[in-house]
Design a protein around this motif. Structure first.
Motif, PDB file in Angstrom:
ATOM      1  N   LEU B 140       0.833  -1.206   0.000  1.00 45.10           N
ATOM      2  CA  LEU B 140       0.000   0.000   0.000  1.00 45.10           C
ATOM      3  C   LEU B 140       0.869   1.258   0.000  1.00 45.10           C
ATOM      4  O   LEU B 140       0.558   2.246  -0.665  1.00 45.10           O
ATOM      5  CB  LEU B 140      -0.919   0.005   1.227  1.00 45.10           C
ATOM      6  CG  LEU B 140      -2.141  -0.901   1.101  1.00 45.10           C
ATOM      7  CD1 LEU B 140      -2.939  -0.903   2.398  1.00 45.10           C
ATOM      8  CD2 LEU B 140      -3.023  -0.434  -0.063  1.00 45.10           C
ATOM      9  N   GLY B 141       1.987   1.185   0.745  1.00 41.21           N
ATOM     10  CA  GLY B 141       2.900   2.325   0.765  1.00 41.21           C
ATOM     11  C   GLY B 141       3.405   2.638  -0.637  1.00 41.21           C
ATOM     12  O   GLY B 141       3.428   3.799  -1.071  1.00 41.21           O
ATOM     13  N   MET B 142       3.767   1.588  -1.382  1.00 38.63           N
ATOM     14  CA  MET B 142       4.270   1.839  -2.729  1.00 38.63           C
ATOM     15  C   MET B 142       3.150   2.314  -3.651  1.00 38.63           C
ATOM     16  O   MET B 142       3.361   3.180  -4.491  1.00 38.63           O
ATOM     17  CB  MET B 142       4.948   0.618  -3.321  1.00 38.63           C
ATOM     18  CG  MET B 142       5.750   1.014  -4.549  1.00 38.63           C
ATOM     19  SD  MET B 142       6.328  -0.345  -5.539  1.00 38.63           S
ATOM     20  CE  MET B 142       7.633  -0.989  -4.552  1.00 38.63           C
ATOM     21  N   LEU B 143       1.954   1.772  -3.465  1.00 38.14           N
ATOM     22  CA  LEU B 143       0.838   2.207  -4.309  1.00 38.14           C
ATOM     23  C   LEU B 143       0.555   3.691  -4.073  1.00 38.14           C
ATOM     24  O   LEU B 143       0.207   4.426  -4.999  1.00 38.14           O
ATOM     25  CB  LEU B 143      -0.422   1.380  -4.012  1.00 38.14           C
ATOM     26  CG  LEU B 143      -0.346  -0.090  -4.414  1.00 38.14           C
ATOM     27  CD1 LEU B 143      -1.677  -0.772  -4.165  1.00 38.14           C
ATOM     28  CD2 LEU B 143       0.048  -0.231  -5.868  1.00 38.14           C
ATOM     29  N   TRP B 144       0.729   4.102  -2.816  1.00 36.32           N
ATOM     30  CA  TRP B 144       0.511   5.522  -2.541  1.00 36.32           C
ATOM     31  C   TRP B 144       1.577   6.362  -3.262  1.00 36.32           C
ATOM     32  O   TRP B 144       1.267   7.387  -3.860  1.00 36.32           O
ATOM     33  CB  TRP B 144       0.550   5.785  -1.029  1.00 36.32           C
ATOM     34  CG  TRP B 144       0.144   7.179  -0.710  1.00 36.32           C
ATOM     35  CD1 TRP B 144      -1.123   7.685  -0.682  1.00 36.32           C
ATOM     36  CD2 TRP B 144       1.015   8.272  -0.417  1.00 36.32           C
ATOM     37  NE1 TRP B 144      -1.089   9.018  -0.383  1.00 36.32           N
ATOM     38  CE2 TRP B 144       0.210   9.403  -0.211  1.00 36.32           C
ATOM     39  CE3 TRP B 144       2.400   8.401  -0.304  1.00 36.32           C
ATOM     40  CZ2 TRP B 144       0.722  10.659   0.101  1.00 36.32           C
ATOM     41  CZ3 TRP B 144       2.930   9.642   0.006  1.00 36.32           C
ATOM     42  CH2 TRP B 144       2.095  10.752   0.208  1.00 36.32           C
ATOM     43  N   MET B 145       2.811   5.874  -3.236  1.00 36.72           N
ATOM     44  CA  MET B 145       3.890   6.623  -3.903  1.00 36.72           C
ATOM     45  C   MET B 145       3.738   6.623  -5.425  1.00 36.72           C
ATOM     46  O   MET B 145       4.255   7.502  -6.105  1.00 36.72           O
ATOM     47  CB  MET B 145       5.253   6.031  -3.517  1.00 36.72           C
ATOM     48  CG  MET B 145       5.645   6.322  -2.081  1.00 36.72           C
ATOM     49  SD  MET B 145       7.153   5.428  -1.605  1.00 36.72           S
ATOM     50  CE  MET B 145       8.422   6.495  -2.288  1.00 36.72           C
ATOM     51  N   THR B 146       3.073   5.598  -5.964  1.00 37.57           N
ATOM     52  CA  THR B 146       2.937   5.516  -7.426  1.00 37.57           C
ATOM     53  C   THR B 146       1.494   5.776  -7.859  1.00 37.57           C
ATOM     54  O   THR B 146       1.083   5.352  -8.924  1.00 37.57           O
ATOM     55  CB  THR B 146       3.338   4.123  -7.943  1.00 37.57           C
ATOM     56  OG1 THR B 146       2.543   3.146  -7.260  1.00 37.57           O
ATOM     57  CG2 THR B 146       4.798   3.826  -7.726  1.00 37.57           C
ATOM     58  N   ARG B 147       0.722   6.475  -7.023  1.00 37.48           N
ATOM     59  CA  ARG B 147      -0.713   6.592  -7.319  1.00 37.48           C
ATOM     60  C   ARG B 147      -0.981   7.328  -8.624  1.00 37.48           C
ATOM     61  O   ARG B 147      -2.064   7.185  -9.200  1.00 37.48           O
ATOM     62  CB  ARG B 147      -1.452   7.258  -6.161  1.00 37.48           C
ATOM     63  CG  ARG B 147      -1.026   8.689  -5.867  1.00 37.48           C
ATOM     64  CD  ARG B 147      -1.539   9.103  -4.496  1.00 37.48           C
ATOM     65  NE  ARG B 147      -1.213  10.478  -4.164  1.00 37.48           N
ATOM     66  CZ  ARG B 147      -0.015  10.887  -3.757  1.00 37.48           C
ATOM     67  NH1 ARG B 147       0.972  10.020  -3.646  1.00 37.48           N
ATOM     68  NH2 ARG B 147       0.216  12.155  -3.492  1.00 37.48           N
ATOM     69  N   HIS B 148       0.011   8.105  -9.119  1.00 38.45           N
ATOM     70  CA  HIS B 148      -0.189   8.763 -10.417  1.00 38.45           C
ATOM     71  C   HIS B 148      -0.317   7.750 -11.556  1.00 38.45           C
ATOM     72  O   HIS B 148      -0.767   8.089 -12.638  1.00 38.45           O
ATOM     73  CB  HIS B 148       0.961   9.739 -10.709  1.00 38.45           C
ATOM     74  CG  HIS B 148       2.316   9.156 -10.430  1.00 38.45           C
ATOM     75  ND1 HIS B 148       2.941   9.282  -9.217  1.00 38.45           N
ATOM     76  CD2 HIS B 148       3.144   8.434 -11.200  1.00 38.45           C
ATOM     77  CE1 HIS B 148       4.109   8.662  -9.256  1.00 38.45           C
ATOM     78  NE2 HIS B 148       4.257   8.134 -10.454  1.00 38.45           N
ATOM     79  N   ALA B 149       0.052   6.483 -11.280  1.00 39.47           N
ATOM     80  CA  ALA B 149      -0.058   5.459 -12.331  1.00 39.47           C
ATOM     81  C   ALA B 149      -1.495   4.976 -12.489  1.00 39.47           C
ATOM     82  O   ALA B 149      -1.789   4.207 -13.396  1.00 39.47           O
ATOM     83  CB  ALA B 149       0.845   4.281 -12.028  1.00 39.47           C
ATOM     84  N   ALA B 150      -2.385   5.431 -11.603  1.00 36.08           N
ATOM     85  CA  ALA B 150      -3.768   4.943 -11.635  1.00 36.08           C
ATOM     86  C   ALA B 150      -4.398   5.126 -13.008  1.00 36.08           C
ATOM     87  O   ALA B 150      -5.205   4.318 -13.435  1.00 36.08           O
ATOM     88  CB  ALA B 150      -4.599   5.659 -10.581  1.00 36.08           C
TER      89      ALA B 150
END
Lengths: 210, 213
Positions: B140-150
């Motif tokens: 989840l931490g990494m998803l937050w850091m890469t959330r622009h990839a959504a």
């Protein structure tokens, strides 16, 4: 440098210069976006207006329907806006924009594919249902249609709903509504006629439209 | 709405933005965080009693290094893949390391089988809960850091995030937990890592959407 000194034949030379022109343009766009990242709204406005034809071109490579293309272009513009902080000015602008535009075009196609999957059932419905169902590619048209149906007299609206949208047989519709079969037929026919007239569809034209 | 109108609306009242952290630096940052979290967990749980002996074993060292390399490669790949202008081939980066790791475990299984016949296979839910318990929050931490990839390629980024987090949790677990049989390591470590990765692949895109500003 004069091009024809290197390439006596015109065509390869034109290809070369077109490529150069494109990369110069992308460099300019990269610069504009870098300025936009810093908050320069005029640079941003210029950038979005200049890239729009290219976005349209990228969308058109995948989508045929013109309205759908324009939607994909707008999606791409909004994604560029949302992702403008992910552009690194030291890298080429072209691939960044191309990925975004291509993604949005594919999304549109997928969404439309799913929609078409649902819509195809309607072709099996009796004649006329096709005209009442989302003929409307655009939401506005669907809205207009809903409004038009809402303005029909109560009996016609009921008849239309039961006979055409819920696809009941006349006998079932008659049992549900308490209207006689004859009255239902007349009401449905009148409803269809007034809708056709309102939307400027000639008699017998509505299936050819789909 | 007309496209012209949309453009005017987007450019009016434009606010300056801070650029995303370059992918290599972001990956190193996340890896530092992951190592920190797992190190604390290891320190709290205490090392396994036979750690010294295990670390002397060649195949154990190879396994740990391979898991570590898989996690690090997956993290680097995820942060690159999250950016629109990077090649999709970044997704392939962790594959050789993962293949090496899994084949090492598989080889261990065969060696054990030759030596001792079928090893005793048991349940090791502790292993599983360690990898999932640390893997999911780190994912989840990494998803937050890469959330622009959504809006670009959320699925592959999320899967790589899950792989990175679970592989690193698995390295931590090797220091804590007692599992002798390679087959058990393969099933419980490998299986848990795969599970975290699949969960991330399945739900990661939704999580990124939710975290989007």
């Amino acid at each position: 440098m004069r091009c024809d000194a290197l390439w006596p034949v015109g065509l390869p030379c034109m290809v070369l210069t077109a490529g150069e022109a494109r990369s110069a343009q992308e460099e300019r766009w990269g610069g504009l976006l870098a300025a936009a990242q810093a908050g320069d709204s005029r640079a941003y406005d210029t950038l979005l207006r200049e890239v729009t034809p290219r976005l349209r071109q990228l969308a058109r490579a995948r989508i045929r329907d013109a309205a759908e293309v324009e939607d994909a272009v707008q999606d791409a513009l909004m994604t560029i806006h949302a992702l403008r902080h992910t552009y690194d000015p030291t890298r080429p602008f072209g691939p960044w924009m191309t990925t975004i535009a291509t993604r949005r075009a594919i999304d549109r196609l997928r969404r439309r594919g799913r929609g078409a999957g649902r819509e195809s059932d309607l072709d099996d419905l009796p004649e006329g249902a096709a005209a009442v169902a989302p003929v409307a590619e655009e939401r506005i048209a669907a809205r207009n249609l809903r409004d038009a149906v809402a303005e029909l007299p109560e009996s016609q609206r009921t008849a239309l709903r039961l006979a055409k949208l819920e696809d009941l047989s006349l006998a079932e519709a008659s049992a549900r509504s308490g209207l006689s079969v004859g009255a239902l037929k007349v009401a449905t026919h009148r409803a269809m006629r007034s809708l056709r007239r309102r939307f400027g569809v000639e008699e017998g034209d509505e299936r050819a439209d789909r | 709405m007309q496209t012209d109108e949309l453009i005017s609306r987007l450019s009016q009242g434009l606010t300056p933005v801070r650029r995303v952290t370059p992918p290599m630096r972001a990956a190193l940052g996340w890896l530092a965080l992951a190592f920190g979290v797992v190190a604390v967990a290891v320190a709290l749980s205490g090392f396994r009693h036979d750690l010294e002996h295990r670390l002397m074993l060649m195949h154990e060292q190879v396994n740990m290094v391979a898991a570590l390399a898989t996690g690090a490669a997956a993290a680097v790949a995820a942060f690159h893949l999250a950016l629109p202008d990077r090649s999709e081939r970044w997704a392939l980066l962790p594959l050789p390391f993962a293949a090496f790791w899994i084949s090492g475990l598989g080889w261990g299984c065969i060696a054990e089988f030759v030596e001792r016949g079928w090893p005793a296979l048991g349940m090791s839910l502790g292993c599983m809960s360690f990898i999932i318990g640390f893997g999911l929050p780190l994912t989840l931490g990494m998803l937050w850091m890469t959330r622009h990839a959504a809006r670009i390629r959320p699925g592959p980024v999320a899967a790589l995030a899950g792989l990175a987090a679970a592989a690193i949790a698995s390295v931590g677990l090797s220091l804590v937990h007692h599992l002798d049989a390679a087959a058990m390591v393969l099933i419980w470590h490998g299986g848990s890592v795969l599970l975290v990765m699949l969960l991330a692949r399945r739900w990661g895109a939704r999580a990124m959407q939710a975290m989007r500003p």
